[in-house]
Design a protein around this motif. Structure first.
Motif, PDB file in Angstrom:
ATOM      1  N   GLU A  67      55.221  41.013  58.334  1.00  0.00           N
ATOM      2  CA  GLU A  67      55.245  39.909  57.399  1.00  0.00           C
ATOM      3  C   GLU A  67      53.890  39.603  56.829  1.00  0.00           C
ATOM      4  N   LEU A  68      54.148  39.034  55.630  1.00  0.00           N
ATOM      5  CA  LEU A  68      52.900  38.848  54.670  1.00  0.00           C
ATOM      6  C   LEU A  68      52.670  37.530  54.869  1.00  0.00           C
ATOM      7  N   PRO A  69      51.056  37.206  54.971  1.00  0.00           N
ATOM      8  CA  PRO A  69      50.832  35.663  54.838  1.00  0.00           C
ATOM      9  C   PRO A  69      51.101  35.155  53.466  1.00  0.00           C
ATOM     10  N   PRO A  70      51.341  33.755  53.643  1.00  0.00           N
ATOM     11  CA  PRO A  70      51.523  33.197  52.339  1.00  0.00           C
ATOM     12  C   PRO A  70      50.487  33.377  51.198  1.00  0.00           C
ATOM     13  N   GLU A  71      49.274  33.520  51.254  1.00  0.00           N
ATOM     14  CA  GLU A  71      48.527  33.958  50.400  1.00  0.00           C
ATOM     15  C   GLU A  71      48.433  35.289  49.865  1.00  0.00           C
ATOM     16  N   THR A  72      48.852  36.148  50.767  1.00  0.00           N
ATOM     17  CA  THR A  72      49.062  37.615  50.156  1.00  0.00           C
ATOM     18  C   THR A  72      50.610  37.731  49.083  1.00  0.00           C
ATOM     19  N   CYS A  73      51.272  36.889  49.792  1.00  0.00           N
ATOM     20  CA  CYS A  73      52.634  36.667  48.987  1.00  0.00           C
ATOM     21  C   CYS A  73      52.366  36.238  47.673  1.00  0.00           C
ATOM     22  N   ARG A  74      51.627  34.938  47.496  1.00  0.00           N
ATOM     23  CA  ARG A  74      51.333  34.443  46.033  1.00  0.00           C
ATOM     24  C   ARG A  74      50.490  35.531  45.275  1.00  0.00           C
ATOM     25  N   THR A  75      49.472  36.082  45.723  1.00  0.00           N
ATOM     26  CA  THR A  75      48.699  37.189  45.163  1.00  0.00           C
ATOM     27  C   THR A  75      49.478  38.439  44.529  1.00  0.00           C
ATOM     28  N   LEU A  76      50.525  38.787  45.368  1.00  0.00           N
ATOM     29  CA  LEU A  76      51.276  39.790  45.197  1.00  0.00           C
ATOM     30  C   LEU A  76      52.354  39.388  43.990  1.00  0.00           C
ATOM     31  N   ALA A  77      53.007  38.147  44.296  1.00  0.00           N
ATOM     32  CA  ALA A  77      53.739  37.559  43.171  1.00  0.00           C
ATOM     33  C   ALA A  77      53.241  37.532  41.869  1.00  0.00           C
ATOM     34  N   GLN A  78      51.994  36.990  41.724  1.00  0.00           N
ATOM     35  CA  GLN A  78      51.245  36.741  40.371  1.00  0.00           C
ATOM     36  C   GLN A  78      50.922  38.259  39.802  1.00  0.00           C
ATOM     37  N   THR A  79      50.742  39.116  40.591  1.00  0.00           N
ATOM     38  CA  THR A  79      50.365  40.613  40.069  1.00  0.00           C
ATOM     39  C   THR A  79      51.558  41.248  39.434  1.00  0.00           C
ATOM     40  N   LEU A  80      52.607  41.131  40.268  1.00  0.00           N
ATOM     41  CA  LEU A  80      53.898  41.644  40.073  1.00  0.00           C
ATOM     42  C   LEU A  80      54.615  41.077  38.702  1.00  0.00           C
ATOM     43  N   ALA A  81      54.338  39.633  38.672  1.00  0.00           N
ATOM     44  CA  ALA A  81      54.762  39.118  37.610  1.00  0.00           C
ATOM     45  C   ALA A  81      54.165  39.280  36.404  1.00  0.00           C
ATOM     46  N   ARG A  82      52.961  39.719  36.170  1.00  0.00           N
ATOM     47  CA  ARG A  82      52.216  40.192  35.077  1.00  0.00           C
ATOM     48  C   ARG A  82      52.767  41.485  34.678  1.00  0.00           C
ATOM     49  N   ILE A  83      52.784  42.427  35.689  1.00  0.00           N
ATOM     50  CA  ILE A  83      53.158  43.763  35.296  1.00  0.00           C
ATOM     51  C   ILE A  83      54.512  43.977  34.997  1.00  0.00           C
ATOM     52  N   GLY A  84      55.463  43.234  35.783  1.00  0.00           N
ATOM     53  CA  GLY A  84      56.707  43.269  35.673  1.00  0.00           C
ATOM     54  C   GLY A  84      57.456  42.557  34.501  1.00  0.00           C
ATOM     55  N   ASP A  85      56.557  41.860  33.575  1.00  0.00           N
ATOM     56  CA  ASP A  85      56.936  41.316  32.575  1.00  0.00           C
ATOM     57  C   ASP A  85      57.203  42.206  31.432  1.00  0.00           C
ATOM     58  N   LYS A  86      58.220  42.284  30.749  1.00  0.00           N
ATOM     59  CA  LYS A  86      58.673  43.271  29.697  1.00  0.00           C
ATOM     60  C   LYS A  86      57.609  43.553  28.738  1.00  0.00           C
ATOM     61  N   TRP A  87      57.217  42.447  28.219  1.00  0.00           N
ATOM     62  CA  TRP A  87      56.333  42.303  26.886  1.00  0.00           C
ATOM     63  C   TRP A  87      54.910  43.013  27.568  1.00  0.00           C
ATOM     64  N   SER A  88      54.582  42.695  28.775  1.00  0.00           N
ATOM     65  CA  SER A  88      53.197  43.574  29.440  1.00  0.00           C
ATOM     66  C   SER A  88      53.512  44.738  29.626  1.00  0.00           C
ATOM     67  N   MET A  89      54.745  45.376  30.248  1.00  0.00           N
ATOM     68  CA  MET A  89      55.153  46.665  30.468  1.00  0.00           C
ATOM     69  C   MET A  89      54.915  47.295  29.005  1.00  0.00           C
ATOM     70  N   LEU A  90      55.521  46.941  28.136  1.00  0.00           N
ATOM     71  CA  LEU A  90      55.660  47.493  26.978  1.00  0.00           C
ATOM     72  C   LEU A  90      54.379  47.790  26.147  1.00  0.00           C
ATOM     73  N   THR A  91      53.477  46.921  26.322  1.00  0.00           N
ATOM     74  CA  THR A  91      52.153  46.611  25.518  1.00  0.00           C
ATOM     75  C   THR A  91      51.170  47.855  26.190  1.00  0.00           C
ATOM     76  N   ILE A  92      51.212  47.796  27.677  1.00  0.00           N
ATOM     77  CA  ILE A  92      50.555  49.036  28.459  1.00  0.00           C
ATOM     78  C   ILE A  92      51.096  50.267  28.098  1.00  0.00           C
ATOM     79  N   VAL A  93      52.258  50.453  28.144  1.00  0.00           N
ATOM     80  CA  VAL A  93      52.701  51.776  27.656  1.00  0.00           C
ATOM     81  C   VAL A  93      52.546  52.091  26.354  1.00  0.00           C
ATOM     82  N   SER A  94      52.329  51.036  25.193  1.00  0.00           N
ATOM     83  CA  SER A  94      52.001  51.497  23.935  1.00  0.00           C
ATOM     84  C   SER A  94      50.749  51.842  23.779  1.00  0.00           C
ATOM     85  N   LEU A  95      49.648  51.426  24.752  1.00  0.00           N
ATOM     86  CA  LEU A  95      48.346  51.596  24.630  1.00  0.00           C
ATOM     87  C   LEU A  95      47.911  53.089  25.517  1.00  0.00           C
TER      88      LEU A  95
END
Length: 119
Positions: free
Chosen positions: A3-31
């Motif tokens: 089980e992950l501690p809450p602060e680790t879950c928050r960090t993971l959620a923030q990172t995945l939200a950025r990378i998982g966002d469709k516009w972020s993914m398309l932008t990264i791939v386009s570069l």
């Protein structure tokens, strides 16, 4: 996995939200193949100016891209991937390939679900 501690879950959620966002993914791939000007990136992705500006700022803030201003008239602004941006291409491409490979299965599951719910 433990089980992950809450602060680790928050960090993971923030990172995945950025990378998982469709516009972020398309932008990264386009570069992936080098620096691109704002207008070319906008045409390539098919995104509004407002959303692209917001996406680029967030990706720059998180360290995935770099913004380079060349002092010409008018100023030239290019965007490119940082080392971390290049590193994330592997997982992003793997997820994209997996999603494309699952398209038919997902569509079948949606049809089954929709038929069941409609009854």
């Amino acid at each position: 996995m433990t089980e992950l501690p809450p602060e680790t879950c928050r960090t993971l959620a923030q990172t995945l939200a950025r990378i998982g966002d469709k516009w972020s993914m398309l932008t990264i791939v386009s570069l992936e193949y080098g620096e691109v000007r704002f207008s070319a990136l906008r045409r390539r992705i098919g995104i509004s100016q407002k959303v692209l500006t917001s996406t680029l700022r967030s990706l720059e803030r998180d360290g995935y891209i770099v913004r380079t201003v060349t002092p010409t008239k008018p100023p030239r602004v290019d965007y490119g991937l940082t080392e971390m941006g290049r590193e994330v291409l592997g997982p992003v491409r793997a997820l994209a390939n997996w999603a494309l490979g699952q398209a038919e299965r997902i569509e079948q599951a949606r049809r089954r679900y929709d038929e069941r719910v409609a009854d």
